[in-house]
Write a protein that holds these residues in place. Structure first.
Motif, PDB file in Angstrom:
ATOM      1  N   GLU A 146     -19.890 -17.607  36.138  1.00  0.00           N
ATOM      2  CA  GLU A 146     -19.247 -18.631  36.974  1.00  0.00           C
ATOM      3  C   GLU A 146     -19.311 -20.009  36.331  1.00  0.00           C
ATOM      4  O   GLU A 146     -18.375 -20.808  36.477  1.00  0.00           O
ATOM      5  CB  GLU A 146     -19.859 -18.659  38.372  1.00  0.00           C
ATOM      6  N   HIS A 147     -20.388 -20.309  35.602  1.00  0.00           N
ATOM      7  CA  HIS A 147     -20.479 -21.631  34.985  1.00  0.00           C
ATOM      8  C   HIS A 147     -19.459 -21.812  33.846  1.00  0.00           C
ATOM      9  O   HIS A 147     -19.244 -22.929  33.376  1.00  0.00           O
ATOM     10  CB  HIS A 147     -21.898 -21.889  34.467  1.00  0.00           C
ATOM     11  N   GLU A 148     -18.809 -20.708  33.427  1.00  0.00           N
ATOM     12  CA  GLU A 148     -17.789 -20.786  32.374  1.00  0.00           C
ATOM     13  C   GLU A 148     -16.384 -21.018  32.928  1.00  0.00           C
ATOM     14  O   GLU A 148     -15.431 -21.150  32.163  1.00  0.00           O
ATOM     15  CB  GLU A 148     -17.797 -19.495  31.545  1.00  0.00           C
ATOM     16  N   LEU A 152     -12.609 -22.116  31.148  1.00  0.00           N
ATOM     17  CA  LEU A 152     -11.441 -21.260  31.322  1.00  0.00           C
ATOM     18  C   LEU A 152     -10.287 -22.031  31.942  1.00  0.00           C
ATOM     19  O   LEU A 152      -9.135 -21.931  31.487  1.00  0.00           O
ATOM     20  CB  LEU A 152     -11.820 -20.061  32.197  1.00  0.00           C
ATOM     21  N   ILE A 153     -10.564 -22.805  32.965  1.00  0.00           N
ATOM     22  CA  ILE A 153      -9.519 -23.589  33.639  1.00  0.00           C
ATOM     23  C   ILE A 153      -8.852 -24.553  32.664  1.00  0.00           C
ATOM     24  O   ILE A 153      -7.637 -24.734  32.670  1.00  0.00           O
ATOM     25  CB  ILE A 153     -10.123 -24.327  34.852  1.00  0.00           C
ATOM     26  N   ASN A 170     -10.362 -18.273  43.042  1.00  0.00           N
ATOM     27  CA  ASN A 170      -9.920 -17.141  43.840  1.00  0.00           C
ATOM     28  C   ASN A 170     -10.030 -15.839  43.044  1.00  0.00           C
ATOM     29  O   ASN A 170     -10.539 -14.826  43.552  1.00  0.00           O
ATOM     30  CB  ASN A 170      -8.479 -17.378  44.296  1.00  0.00           C
ATOM     31  N   LEU A 171      -9.573 -15.854  41.801  1.00  0.00           N
ATOM     32  CA  LEU A 171      -9.631 -14.650  40.974  1.00  0.00           C
ATOM     33  C   LEU A 171     -11.066 -14.265  40.643  1.00  0.00           C
ATOM     34  O   LEU A 171     -11.401 -13.073  40.593  1.00  0.00           O
ATOM     35  CB  LEU A 171      -8.823 -14.864  39.689  1.00  0.00           C
ATOM     36  N   PHE A 172     -11.919 -15.253  40.410  1.00  0.00           N
ATOM     37  CA  PHE A 172     -13.326 -14.959  40.130  1.00  0.00           C
ATOM     38  C   PHE A 172     -13.940 -14.188  41.293  1.00  0.00           C
ATOM     39  O   PHE A 172     -14.763 -13.287  41.095  1.00  0.00           O
ATOM     40  CB  PHE A 172     -14.095 -16.263  39.881  1.00  0.00           C
ATOM     41  N   ASN A 173     -13.524 -14.541  42.516  1.00  0.00           N
ATOM     42  CA  ASN A 173     -14.090 -13.913  43.712  1.00  0.00           C
ATOM     43  C   ASN A 173     -13.406 -12.609  44.096  1.00  0.00           C
ATOM     44  O   ASN A 173     -14.017 -11.757  44.747  1.00  0.00           O
ATOM     45  CB  ASN A 173     -14.003 -14.876  44.897  1.00  0.00           C
TER      46      ASN A 173
END
Length: 281
Positions: A146-148, A152-153, A170-173
């Protein structure tokens, strides 16, 4: 009389109904996700909801517009034009991108959109066996931490000009997998595997080069043998040709159209080898 109003979450079922009428693959879940990330309008007459459209005003100066549907029984009444004008009023200073059919191109040109290049929709109902590539000793594919996300954004933004932190969170979740390809400690690619429409989509996918994109794709596809798989990428490219060789023919080719200034990707920036969707880019 045609009236426009803001699309609400309760209207997702109507968007789904309209998309079924025109044989789009979207599930209600896909509609709900899309609307949660953007702003929509519905067109109502005495018949009820007969049209809808959504715009995604990403952070910065770039937006995407899509999911423009009019009930086939009500076409030719100017409903699509009203929806377009209503959405464009929401982003008066934005560069707006959409993906158009050949039939819709003329309408969008009247609003100042210009054709940039085609998008090829590659898909198969039954993915053939695709072997994962053997990674070198300094390579690995692993889940994104998540800290990456912030990096990525930024890479996503540099590839096409759309700053989309809400989408990536949203995609991470929600995605089945959000993976990175790492070489010698540096990330050279990102890939999302998720449910959409009739099966599974690989996308968005970003990579430093085509070899990295192919490595990521093969890793994901090796776990999806026999399943429905779709990937939307830029047309008339070596990567698109390679996907055909892997057993994913091109079944549709909408056109990217832009109103405003098209994004110029810097040479060192990552490339977006697969889109989120034809609606969102």
């Amino acid at each position: 009389m045609i009236q426009l109003r803001t699309m609400q979450l309760d209207d997702v079922s109507h968007g789904y109904r309209l998309s079924q009428q025109v044989k789009w693959p979207h599930r209600q879940e896909d509609w709900a996700q899309a609307l949660s990330l953007g702003e929509g309008l519905v067109a109502e007459t005495e018949k009820g909801i007969v049209g809808c459209a959504v715009i995604w005003p990403w952070e910065g100066q770039h937006s995407t517009l899509g999911l423009v549907i009019v009930d086939p029984s009500c076409q030719g009444q100017g409903i699509g034009k009203k929806l377009m004008e209503g959405l464009l009023e929401k982003v008066p200073n934005s560069n707006v991108r959409l993906h158009a059919t050949e039939m819709g191109k003329g309408l969008y040109e009247k609003y100042g959109f210009r054709v940039q290049r085609p998008i090829f929709q590659h898909q198969t109902t039954q993915l053939p066996v695709i072997a994962a590539r053997q990674l070198s000793v300094d390579e690995k594919i692993r889940p994104l931490c998540e800290h990456e996300l912030s990096s990525l954004i930024d890479n996503d933004y540099q590839s096409h000009g759309m700053l989309r932190p809400a989408l990536w969170q949203n995609l991470f979740n929600s995605a089945d997998a959000l993976l990175v390809l790492e070489k010698s400690g540096s990330i050279t690619g990102y890939m999302v595997i998720r449910k959409f429409g009739r099966g599974t989509v690989i996308g968005p996918m970003l990579a430093q080069d085509e070899d990295s994109a192919q490595t990521l794709f093969c890793h994901g596809a090796s776990q999806l043998v026999g399943q429905f798989l779709r990937l939307d990428t830029y047309g008339n490219t070596p990567f698109s040709n390679w996907l055909v060789e892997q057993g994913l023919p091109c079944i549709d080719a909408p056109l990217i159209m832009v109103k405003g200034i098209p994004w110029q990707r810097a040479e060192q920036a990552m490339q977006d080898f697969s889109l989120m969707s034809q609606a969102m880019g």
